[in-house]
Motif scaffolding. Structure first.
Motif, mmCIF file in Angstrom:
data_model
loop_
_atom_site.group_PDB
_atom_site.id
_atom_site.type_symbol
_atom_site.label_atom_id
_atom_site.label_comp_id
_atom_site.label_asym_id
_atom_site.label_seq_id
_atom_site.Cartn_x
_atom_site.Cartn_y
_atom_site.Cartn_z
ATOM 1 N N ARG A 112 0.827 -1.202 0.000
ATOM 2 C CA ARG A 112 0.000 0.000 0.000
ATOM 3 C C ARG A 112 0.867 1.260 0.000
ATOM 4 N NH1 ARG A 112 -3.013 -3.278 3.631
ATOM 5 N NH2 ARG A 112 -5.054 -3.859 2.748
ATOM 6 N N GLU A 113 1.933 1.247 0.781
ATOM 7 C CA GLU A 113 2.822 2.406 0.835
ATOM 8 C C GLU A 113 3.565 2.602 -0.480
ATOM 9 O OE1 GLU A 113 6.511 4.145 3.557
ATOM 10 O OE2 GLU A 113 5.533 2.230 4.054
ATOM 11 N N VAL A 114 4.038 1.458 -1.084
ATOM 12 C CA VAL A 114 4.759 1.542 -2.368
ATOM 13 C C VAL A 114 3.833 2.058 -3.454
ATOM 14 C CG1 VAL A 114 5.958 0.221 -4.153
ATOM 15 C CG2 VAL A 114 6.341 -0.299 -1.740
ATOM 16 N N THR A 115 2.565 1.596 -3.420
ATOM 17 C CA THR A 115 1.608 2.049 -4.422
ATOM 18 C C THR A 115 1.372 3.538 -4.314
ATOM 19 O OG1 THR A 115 0.532 -0.106 -4.386
ATOM 20 C CG2 THR A 115 -0.717 1.728 -5.307
ATOM 21 N N ALA A 116 1.280 3.997 -3.078
ATOM 22 C CA ALA A 116 1.058 5.430 -2.888
ATOM 23 C C ALA A 116 2.249 6.238 -3.394
ATOM 24 C CB ALA A 116 0.802 5.710 -1.397
ATOM 25 N N GLN A 117 3.476 5.750 -3.083
ATOM 26 C CA GLN A 117 4.662 6.463 -3.551
ATOM 27 C C GLN A 117 4.773 6.427 -5.080
ATOM 28 O OE1 GLN A 117 7.960 4.698 -1.518
ATOM 29 N NE2 GLN A 117 7.414 5.550 0.504
ATOM 30 N N THR A 118 4.428 5.294 -5.676
ATOM 31 C CA THR A 118 4.495 5.172 -7.140
ATOM 32 C C THR A 118 3.537 6.140 -7.804
ATOM 33 O OG1 THR A 118 5.066 2.831 -6.942
ATOM 34 C CG2 THR A 118 4.252 3.577 -9.068
ATOM 35 N N GLU A 119 2.362 6.245 -7.288
ATOM 36 C CA GLU A 119 1.396 7.193 -7.854
ATOM 37 C C GLU A 119 1.909 8.621 -7.743
ATOM 38 O OE1 GLU A 119 -2.148 6.387 -5.718
ATOM 39 O OE2 GLU A 119 -2.655 4.560 -6.859
ATOM 40 N N GLU A 120 2.597 8.904 -6.647
ATOM 41 C CA GLU A 120 3.172 10.240 -6.483
ATOM 42 C C GLU A 120 4.279 10.495 -7.499
ATOM 43 O OE1 GLU A 120 3.531 13.996 -4.962
ATOM 44 O OE2 GLU A 120 2.003 12.479 -4.553
ATOM 45 N N VAL A 121 5.144 9.479 -7.742
ATOM 46 C CA VAL A 121 6.220 9.605 -8.753
ATOM 47 C C VAL A 121 5.624 9.829 -10.128
ATOM 48 C CG1 VAL A 121 8.066 8.363 -9.938
ATOM 49 C CG2 VAL A 121 7.922 8.299 -7.440
ATOM 50 N N ILE A 122 4.552 9.084 -10.440
ATOM 51 C CA ILE A 122 3.923 9.241 -11.753
ATOM 52 C C ILE A 122 3.397 10.651 -11.929
ATOM 53 C CG2 ILE A 122 1.952 8.527 -13.158
ATOM 54 C CD1 ILE A 122 2.346 5.697 -11.981
ATOM 55 N N ARG A 123 2.785 11.179 -10.887
ATOM 56 C CA ARG A 123 2.271 12.544 -10.976
ATOM 57 C C ARG A 123 3.410 13.540 -11.163
ATOM 58 N NH1 ARG A 123 -1.292 10.643 -6.897
ATOM 59 N NH2 ARG A 123 0.086 11.451 -5.266
ATOM 60 N N CYS A 124 4.533 13.312 -10.461
ATOM 61 C CA CYS A 124 5.696 14.214 -10.612
ATOM 62 C C CYS A 124 6.271 14.159 -12.027
ATOM 63 C CB CYS A 124 6.760 13.863 -9.578
ATOM 64 S SG CYS A 124 6.305 14.242 -7.890
ATOM 65 N N ARG A 125 6.373 12.973 -12.544
ATOM 66 C CA ARG A 125 6.941 12.837 -13.895
ATOM 67 C C ARG A 125 6.022 13.462 -14.941
ATOM 68 N NH1 ARG A 125 9.674 6.765 -14.014
ATOM 69 N NH2 ARG A 125 11.370 7.266 -12.535
ATOM 70 N N ILE A 126 4.735 13.322 -14.753
ATOM 71 C CA ILE A 126 3.799 13.973 -15.692
ATOM 72 C C ILE A 126 3.965 15.486 -15.624
ATOM 73 C CG2 ILE A 126 1.356 14.425 -16.128
ATOM 74 C CD1 ILE A 126 0.794 11.523 -15.262
ATOM 75 N N GLN A 127 4.154 15.959 -14.437
ATOM 76 C CA GLN A 127 4.367 17.400 -14.294
ATOM 77 C C GLN A 127 5.666 17.839 -14.976
ATOM 78 O OE1 GLN A 127 4.229 18.178 -10.109
ATOM 79 N NE2 GLN A 127 1.982 17.904 -9.926
ATOM 80 N N GLN A 128 6.765 17.031 -14.786
ATOM 81 C CA GLN A 128 8.046 17.359 -15.419
ATOM 82 C C GLN A 128 7.937 17.338 -16.939
ATOM 83 O OE1 GLN A 128 10.844 14.565 -13.831
ATOM 84 N NE2 GLN A 128 11.135 15.687 -11.908
#
Length: 804
Positions: A112-128
């Motif tokens: 659950r924690e890894v999934t949450a972090q992965t979703e956050e990374v995806i959002r950051c990369r989309i922003q970049q």
């Protein structure tokens, strides 16, 4: 009657039983849907037939029950064991299921924690990514403020497009602002910078392909070799399956049809993973520069620059190294560079629209072809090694086939191969001249001895020798030729094989190859072998015995020429009866060598006679003869007898001619000895001694030292001497003078000048040494007679001179 009824009933019962068996088999073997019609046939049968059928069915069921029971009993223990094992496993399975469920639960909690972090990374990369896209679009929209864009070639196209939009659409809208004016002034400079950078990149590309042309050409030629190998393999397989005509059509398709050849190139490139020019060189600088100059409206300048630079590079590529002819690697590197150059041009021709044209590439190729042919003519003329010339030919063939695969005409290169073939043949002839010379030097010029059947077969396997008389002889025996004959024959065949190597891969017909082989073999026979034989015959250490063996050898080699023709025919499969088939000139070659050897025999025989004559030591003033022939002459006759015994292996006419020549030369030498001007005086005793020697010569001639002479033909060689000596011995001057000029004269062969010269040697010339001094006292009339005869002979001589 009862018996008949009983039999009929029994018959009907058997038929019913058989029918029931058939019905039971159908029930067992057919589907359930088809059982109804089968059972209906039971009830439609005789009365009570269903009862008997049921009985039969019950019996069949009981039988099957027994079989099932047996089967169950047989497998019962295994079934029990399997159930026991399953019971044991059930507990472990339940335990494992619990462990899996627990593990799954823990993984879900940890993920659950890894999934949450992965979703956050995806959002950051989309922003970049969105930010980078925004920056990129802003940079393209504001080129005046971001000149660093010129350093990134991948955005040239977009930058030029954006500058065009700014210049034509956006800047006019806000032209009142100062920054827009600055941008408008900056745009031309940006375009020039883009042109300069792209041109610099193009120059780097041109330098790169110059360095890589060797590798590109090597790859292309290796690809061509792979194609040829694949073709040959395919042809071989095809030959095994189809007719020769179909095979010929296949070869014609592959080598003559351009699209078929290109298909094979593509196929082999796929099969063998061969790199192409595009794999070795990045052509993107050319494409970018062309596009940039096209967009900027300056395409013509770029095309002219590119073509000019490529012409310069072509001249550099076509310049050979000074020592290129020394090794095959020099030729290979030269060809690789040229192939690499034109492979690049072919790629540019097809990958761009008009940067180079077919006319331009044809112009470059024609220039290159003339230079290549001139270079190969010059450097190949320095090659003295046939193996190097053969490798050069193979390189030229691969070079031509490779460029032909790219659409360049190569007929002139194949025409050049005919010149290279002549050079190859010359080097072969020089090589085989040394081979023949070594064979002749190592020959013992003696018949080949064979001790047993194995040795005989070994010789016959190397040389086509057949002689019925010799084959009947017992071992050990001797073959008439010397060891050089089978060696020469084998070397001629080796030469034919070596000459054939040049004809491979030239795409020539069997008739042309046959003609090439025969012409080169003729050169070997008429020039090389003939010259070696002529030089051998003239060598001082070659004596009469060796000359006789050489004549025998040439006779057998001449006989073997027809087998050489058959050998060539078997190689080329061209019938010797073909109209244009060249015949081998070996017959004339060996005949000429044999005639030269025969002439040398006559010469050496006469020289040997002269050596014996030089040993003559006559006492020309002797009063009486010794009563026996001179020793030097008897030695000479013994030598001639032994020599002519060796001549028995020669053809009859050769031996007879040699014998006649020797006798004539001996008679001439003896006559010259009598008439020698340095001989001033001669006595009658010396004449008598000389007569005894001539008698021995005549006896030798009459003994038939060489068979085949008719009558006294050989004795006629001494007829001039005999009549001259008889004239002086008998002193029959009256007869001579009376019958002179008559066909029936006894001394018809005596010339007056000869008689006069000899008679003057016997005349009284001084008081001290006159051999007829006793006549002056005893018989002056005889002295006067001599003087009278001398006068008459002189008058005859003078009359002959006046008449002539």
């Amino acid at each position: 009657m009862e018996t008949v009824l009983a039999n009929m009933a029994e018959s009907e019962s058997l038929e019913t039983v058989t029918e029931h068996e058939r019905i039971l088999q159908e029930i067992e073997s057919t589907d359930t849907a088809c059982v109804g019609p089968t059972l209906r046939s039971v009830y439609d049968d005789q009365p009570n037939a269903h009862k008997r059928f049921m009985e039969k069915l019950d019996a069949r069921i009981r039988n099957h029950d027994r079989e099932i029971e047996k089967m169950c009993n047989f497998h019962h223990q295994g079934f029990v064991d399997a159930i026991t094992e399953l019971l044991k496993v059930r507990a472990d399975a339940e335990k494992l299921m619990g462990q899996v469920s627990d593990t799954n639960r823990r993984l879900q909690d940890a993920g659950r924690e890894v999934t949450a972090q992965t979703e956050e990374v995806i959002r950051c990369r989309i922003q970049q990514r969105n930010m980078a896209t925004t920056v990129e679009k802003l940079q393209l929209c504001i080129p005046g403020e971001t000149p660093h864009l010129c350093k990134n070639l991948s955005v040239y196209y977009s930058a030029l497009k954006t500058m065009e939009q700014l210049e034509n659409i956006y800047i006019p809208r806000v032209s009142q602002y100062r920054f827009c004016q600055i941008m408008a002034e900056t745009l031309p400079k940006l375009r020039e910078e883009i042109k300069e950078i792209s041109m610099s990149d193009l120059k780097d590309f041109l330098e790169s392909i110059r360095k890589h042309s060797d590798k590109i050409g090597e790859t292309a030629m290796r690809q061509c070799v792979c194609v040829c190998m694949y073709i040959y393999i395919y042809i071989y397989i095809y030959i095994q399956r189809d007719s020769l005509k179909s095979t010929y059509l296949l070869i014609l398709l592959i080598f003559k049809v351009t699209w078929a050849r290109k298909c094979f190139f593509n196929l082999v490139g796929f099969l063998f993973k061969v790199l192409t020019a595009q794999d070795l060189v990045d052509f993107s600088p050319v494409y970018r520069c062309l596009h940039i100059y096209t967009v900027l409206g300056d395409r013509e300048t770029f095309e002219n620059y590119y073509r000019k630079q490529r012409k310069k590079q072509a001249r550099l590529v076509l310049q050979p190294q000074s020592n290129m002819h020394e090794t095959v690697e020099g030729y290979r590197k030269y060809f690789n560079q040229i192939v690499g150059f034109f492979v690049v041009e072919d790629h540019i021709l097809h990958a761009t629209q008009g940067l180079v044209t077919r006319a331009f590439t044809d112009e470059l190729w024609n220039m290159a072809l003339s230079k290549i042919i001139a270079v190969l003519r010059t450097h190949s003329s320095y090659c003295s090694d046939p193996d190097l010339v053969l490798e050069l030919k193979n390189l030229i063939v691969i070079f031509a086939d490779t460029l032909q695969g790219y659409g360049f005409p190569v007929n002139r290169l194949f025409d050049l191969l005919f010149e290279v073939r002549d050079q190859y043949n010359e080097t072969l002839l020089k090589k085989w001249a040394l081979v023949f010379r070594d064979i002749f030097e190592q020959d013992n010029y003696s018949p080949i001895p064979v001790e047993n059947e194995e040795e005989y077969k070994a010789v016959v396997s190397r040389f086509p020798f057949h002689d019925a008389e010799i084959e009947k002889q017992q071992f050990p025996k001797k073959l008439p030729m010397s060891q050089s004959v089978p060696q020469i024959y084998s070397q001629v065949k080796e030469f034919i094989y070596a000459s054939l190597k040049f004809s491979e891969s030239l795409h020539r017909s069997s008739t042309e190859i046959d003609d090439m082989l025969r012409k080169s073999t003729n050169l070997l026979l008429t020039r090389t072998l003939s010259s070696c034989l002529q030089n051998l015959i003239k060598k001082p250490h070659i004596g009469l015995t060796e000359l006789v063996q050489i004549i025998i050898n040439t006779t057998h080699l001449e006989y073997a020429c027809k087998y050489l023709e058959d050998f060539i025919t078997n190689i080329t499969n061209v019938s010797p009866e073909t109209v244009h088939t060249t015949r081998l000139y070996g017959l004339s070659t060996f005949k000429d060598a044999r005639h030269a050897a025969e002439g040398e025999i006559y010469t050496k025989l006469n020289q040997k006679i002269d050596e014996f004559i030089q040993l003559a030591d006559y006492e020309w003033g002797m009063a009486e003869s010794d009563g026996r022939a001179s020793g030097y002459l008897m030695d000479l006759i013994n030598f001639l007898r032994s020599t002519f015994q060796v001549f028995t292996h020669l053809p009859g006419k050769v031996a007879q001619t040699a014998c006649m020549s020797a006798c004539k030369h001996l008679a001439t030498s003896l006559m010259q000895m009598l008439l020698d001007t340095e001989l001033k005086q001669i006595s009658m005793g010396a004449i008598q001694q000389f007569n005894l020697d001539v008698i021995q010569c005549e006896l030798f001639a009459s003994s038939e030292p060489v068979p085949g002479f008719q009558g006294d033909t050989l004795q006629l060689a001494f007829i001039d001497l005999r009549q001259l000596l008889d004239l002086f011995m008998v002193w029959d001057w009256s007869t001579y003078l009376a019958d002179y000029g008559q066909p029936t004269s006894k001394y018809l062969r005596v010339n007056p000048s000869t008689a006069l010269a000899l008679l003057e040697k016997m005349k009284d010339t001084s008081k001290k040494n006159n051999i007829f001094s006793q006549f002056r006292k005893n018989d002056r009339d005889k002295q006067k007679l001599i003087e009278t005869v001398v006068k008459q002979l002189r008058s005859l001589v003078n009359g002959m001179s006046q008449h002539s």
